[in-house]
Design a protein around this motif. Structure first.
Motif, PDB file in Angstrom:
ATOM      1  N   ARG A  58      35.575  40.933  40.506  1.00 48.09           N
ATOM      2  CA  ARG A  58      36.705  40.366  39.751  1.00 48.09           C
ATOM      3  C   ARG A  58      36.232  39.251  38.822  1.00 48.09           C
ATOM      4  O   ARG A  58      36.692  39.144  37.683  1.00 48.09           O
ATOM      5  CB  ARG A  58      37.772  39.842  40.707  1.00 48.09           C
ATOM      6  CG  ARG A  58      38.626  40.923  41.316  1.00 48.09           C
ATOM      7  CD  ARG A  58      39.673  40.343  42.246  1.00 48.09           C
ATOM      8  NE  ARG A  58      40.648  41.354  42.625  1.00 48.09           N
ATOM      9  CZ  ARG A  58      41.061  41.547  43.861  1.00 48.09           C
ATOM     10  NH1 ARG A  58      40.603  40.788  44.862  1.00 48.09           N
ATOM     11  NH2 ARG A  58      41.939  42.484  44.129  1.00 48.09           N
ATOM     12  N   ARG A  59      35.316  38.410  39.288  1.00 47.20           N
ATOM     13  CA  ARG A  59      34.804  37.316  38.439  1.00 47.20           C
ATOM     14  C   ARG A  59      34.008  37.844  37.254  1.00 47.20           C
ATOM     15  O   ARG A  59      33.931  37.193  36.217  1.00 47.20           O
ATOM     16  CB  ARG A  59      33.941  36.355  39.271  1.00 47.20           C
ATOM     17  CG  ARG A  59      34.726  35.536  40.274  1.00 47.20           C
ATOM     18  CD  ARG A  59      33.951  34.351  40.830  1.00 47.20           C
ATOM     19  NE  ARG A  59      32.606  34.619  41.257  1.00 47.20           N
ATOM     20  CZ  ARG A  59      32.237  34.974  42.504  1.00 47.20           C
ATOM     21  NH1 ARG A  59      33.159  35.144  43.442  1.00 47.20           N
ATOM     22  NH2 ARG A  59      30.966  35.167  42.799  1.00 47.20           N
ATOM     23  N   ALA A  60      33.427  39.034  37.388  1.00 48.76           N
ATOM     24  CA  ALA A  60      32.662  39.636  36.293  1.00 48.76           C
ATOM     25  C   ALA A  60      33.555  40.361  35.289  1.00 48.76           C
ATOM     26  O   ALA A  60      33.071  40.818  34.252  1.00 48.76           O
ATOM     27  CB  ALA A  60      31.622  40.606  36.858  1.00 48.76           C
ATOM     28  N   ASN A  61      34.832  40.458  35.557  1.00 47.45           N
ATOM     29  CA  ASN A  61      35.768  41.189  34.703  1.00 47.45           C
ATOM     30  C   ASN A  61      36.285  40.289  33.577  1.00 47.45           C
ATOM     31  O   ASN A  61      37.475  40.059  33.441  1.00 47.45           O
ATOM     32  CB  ASN A  61      36.914  41.727  35.568  1.00 47.45           C
ATOM     33  CG  ASN A  61      37.778  42.710  34.813  1.00 47.45           C
ATOM     34  OD1 ASN A  61      37.288  43.482  34.002  1.00 47.45           O
ATOM     35  ND2 ASN A  61      39.072  42.679  35.093  1.00 47.45           N
ATOM     36  N   THR A  62      35.352  39.794  32.774  1.00 48.24           N
ATOM     37  CA  THR A  62      35.696  38.910  31.657  1.00 48.24           C
ATOM     38  C   THR A  62      35.532  39.652  30.338  1.00 48.24           C
ATOM     39  O   THR A  62      34.781  40.631  30.263  1.00 48.24           O
ATOM     40  CB  THR A  62      34.770  37.674  31.645  1.00 48.24           C
ATOM     41  OG1 THR A  62      33.427  38.109  31.372  1.00 48.24           O
ATOM     42  CG2 THR A  62      34.819  36.923  32.971  1.00 48.24           C
ATOM     43  N   PRO A  63      36.213  39.205  29.287  1.00 43.82           N
ATOM     44  CA  PRO A  63      36.039  39.867  27.985  1.00 43.82           C
ATOM     45  C   PRO A  63      34.568  39.919  27.557  1.00 43.82           C
ATOM     46  O   PRO A  63      34.111  40.939  27.049  1.00 43.82           O
ATOM     47  CB  PRO A  63      36.867  38.992  27.032  1.00 43.82           C
ATOM     48  CG  PRO A  63      37.921  38.396  27.909  1.00 43.82           C
ATOM     49  CD  PRO A  63      37.231  38.156  29.237  1.00 43.82           C
ATOM     50  N   GLU A  64      33.844  38.829  27.782  1.00 41.10           N
ATOM     51  CA  GLU A  64      32.438  38.789  27.368  1.00 41.10           C
ATOM     52  C   GLU A  64      31.587  39.789  28.137  1.00 41.10           C
ATOM     53  O   GLU A  64      30.789  40.524  27.553  1.00 41.10           O
ATOM     54  CB  GLU A  64      31.886  37.374  27.559  1.00 41.10           C
ATOM     55  CG  GLU A  64      30.437  37.247  27.141  1.00 41.10           C
ATOM     56  CD  GLU A  64      29.864  35.889  27.458  1.00 41.10           C
ATOM     57  OE1 GLU A  64      28.796  35.591  26.919  1.00 41.10           O
ATOM     58  OE2 GLU A  64      30.456  35.130  28.245  1.00 41.10           O
ATOM     59  N   LEU A  65      31.733  39.834  29.457  1.00 38.22           N
ATOM     60  CA  LEU A  65      30.896  40.723  30.264  1.00 38.22           C
ATOM     61  C   LEU A  65      31.322  42.186  30.166  1.00 38.22           C
ATOM     62  O   LEU A  65      30.502  43.084  30.322  1.00 38.22           O
ATOM     63  CB  LEU A  65      30.891  40.281  31.726  1.00 38.22           C
ATOM     64  CG  LEU A  65      30.142  38.992  32.016  1.00 38.22           C
ATOM     65  CD1 LEU A  65      30.273  38.605  33.491  1.00 38.22           C
ATOM     66  CD2 LEU A  65      28.673  39.109  31.633  1.00 38.22           C
ATOM     67  N   MET A  66      32.597  42.436  29.909  1.00 40.41           N
ATOM     68  CA  MET A  66      33.087  43.811  29.837  1.00 40.41           C
ATOM     69  C   MET A  66      33.135  44.339  28.402  1.00 40.41           C
ATOM     70  O   MET A  66      33.608  45.449  28.165  1.00 40.41           O
ATOM     71  CB  MET A  66      34.472  43.891  30.490  1.00 40.41           C
ATOM     72  CG  MET A  66      34.467  43.588  31.984  1.00 40.41           C
ATOM     73  SD  MET A  66      33.409  44.691  32.937  1.00 40.41           S
ATOM     74  CE  MET A  66      34.343  46.212  32.802  1.00 40.41           C
ATOM     75  N   ASP A  67      32.630  43.564  27.453  1.00 40.18           N
ATOM     76  CA  ASP A  67      32.625  43.933  26.043  1.00 40.18           C
ATOM     77  C   ASP A  67      32.022  45.320  25.822  1.00 40.18           C
ATOM     78  O   ASP A  67      32.554  46.124  25.078  1.00 40.18           O
ATOM     79  CB  ASP A  67      31.859  42.861  25.254  1.00 40.18           C
ATOM     80  CG  ASP A  67      31.678  43.229  23.809  1.00 40.18           C
ATOM     81  OD1 ASP A  67      32.670  43.586  23.165  1.00 40.18           O
ATOM     82  OD2 ASP A  67      30.525  43.156  23.321  1.00 40.18           O
ATOM     83  N   ALA A 100      28.645  33.374  33.582  1.00 40.09           N
ATOM     84  CA  ALA A 100      28.324  32.541  32.426  1.00 40.09           C
ATOM     85  C   ALA A 100      27.608  31.241  32.784  1.00 40.09           C
ATOM     86  O   ALA A 100      26.627  30.866  32.139  1.00 40.09           O
ATOM     87  CB  ALA A 100      29.588  32.241  31.626  1.00 40.09           C
ATOM     88  N   GLU A 101      28.080  30.547  33.835  1.00 38.64           N
ATOM     89  CA  GLU A 101      27.489  29.234  34.139  1.00 38.64           C
ATOM     90  C   GLU A 101      26.069  29.325  34.692  1.00 38.64           C
ATOM     91  O   GLU A 101      25.386  28.310  34.813  1.00 38.64           O
ATOM     92  CB  GLU A 101      28.386  28.442  35.090  1.00 38.64           C
ATOM     93  CG  GLU A 101      28.672  29.121  36.406  1.00 38.64           C
ATOM     94  CD  GLU A 101      29.934  29.972  36.398  1.00 38.64           C
ATOM     95  OE1 GLU A 101      30.576  30.051  37.461  1.00 38.64           O
ATOM     96  OE2 GLU A 101      30.277  30.568  35.365  1.00 38.64           O
ATOM     97  N   TYR A 102      25.592  30.548  34.986  1.00 40.18           N
ATOM     98  CA  TYR A 102      24.246  30.708  35.538  1.00 40.18           C
ATOM     99  C   TYR A 102      23.295  31.415  34.571  1.00 40.18           C
ATOM    100  O   TYR A 102      22.162  31.711  34.931  1.00 40.18           O
ATOM    101  CB  TYR A 102      24.315  31.484  36.866  1.00 40.18           C
ATOM    102  CG  TYR A 102      25.162  30.770  37.878  1.00 40.18           C
ATOM    103  CD1 TYR A 102      24.671  29.659  38.557  1.00 40.18           C
ATOM    104  CD2 TYR A 102      26.467  31.175  38.136  1.00 40.18           C
ATOM    105  CE1 TYR A 102      25.455  28.978  39.467  1.00 40.18           C
ATOM    106  CE2 TYR A 102      27.260  30.503  39.053  1.00 40.18           C
ATOM    107  CZ  TYR A 102      26.739  29.407  39.711  1.00 40.18           C
ATOM    108  OH  TYR A 102      27.516  28.733  40.606  1.00 40.18           O
TER     109      TYR A 102
END
Length: 173
Positions: A18-27, A92-94
């Motif tokens: 769920r935390r990886a389901n961001t616009p940037e990562l799922m682009d 993102a923070e890592y």
């Protein structure tokens, strides 16, 4: 190398997904998924892991047992031949700490130690400098650009990177 550990994907990793389901990562995958799609993907990871056709891992670093990303490889066909496809994401923070290349390198070691010998491909977009750098740092060889369909109807202009898991005949006896 950054200190990373890989833990096989488990039922406890839904929050990480769920935390990886961001616009940037799922682009590259057509954008973020609905929660139902994330739950279905999590179930698919667990099923494919149980079947032995995919190997997904939680990336852990010291002090973060919940994971800071994921890496994996799965059965794939490349140019009509059996192969593996690989992928990864780091929260993102890592990013920028060497976690992704270290995790990919460990994943390749795990695959080799498991007796895998098929080539492992990665298909980062041509314009994704960070993921292309991960491939280079993890020991992949650039084969060149490739139009790659990540989902039906979603074709990306990617680079085709490959890592050979087969033992080098000159180093075996």
């Amino acid at each position: 190398m950054t200190d990373v550990a890989l833990v096989p994907w488990s039922a406890d990793d839904l929050d990480l997904l769920r935390r990886a389901n961001t616009p940037e990562l799922m682009d590259q995958m057509g954008g973020p998924e609905t929660d139902e799609q994330v739950i279905a993907r999590h179930a698919r990871y667990l099923r494919l892991q149980a079947e032995g056709t995919a190997h997904q891992f939680r990336i852990m670093i010291p002090g973060h047992p919940e994971g800071v990303g994921m890496v994996g490889y799965w059965n794939h066909e490349h140019a009509g031949a059996p192969a593996f496809e690989s992928g990864w994401s780091v929260e993102a923070e890592y990013r920028g700490l060497g976690i992704a290349p270290a995790a990919v390198a460990v994943m390749l070691e795990v695959a080799r130690a498991s007796g895998e010998v098929l080539p492992v491909h990665a298909y980062p977009r041509v314009d994704n400098a960070a993921s292309n750098a991960v491939c280079r740092k993890a020991g992949f060889t650039l084969l060149g650009p490739l139009e790659f369909e990540v989902k039906p109807g979603i074709v990306l202009h990617t680079n085709d990177w490959v890592h050979d898991l087969a033992p080098n005949p000159s180093t075996t006896t």
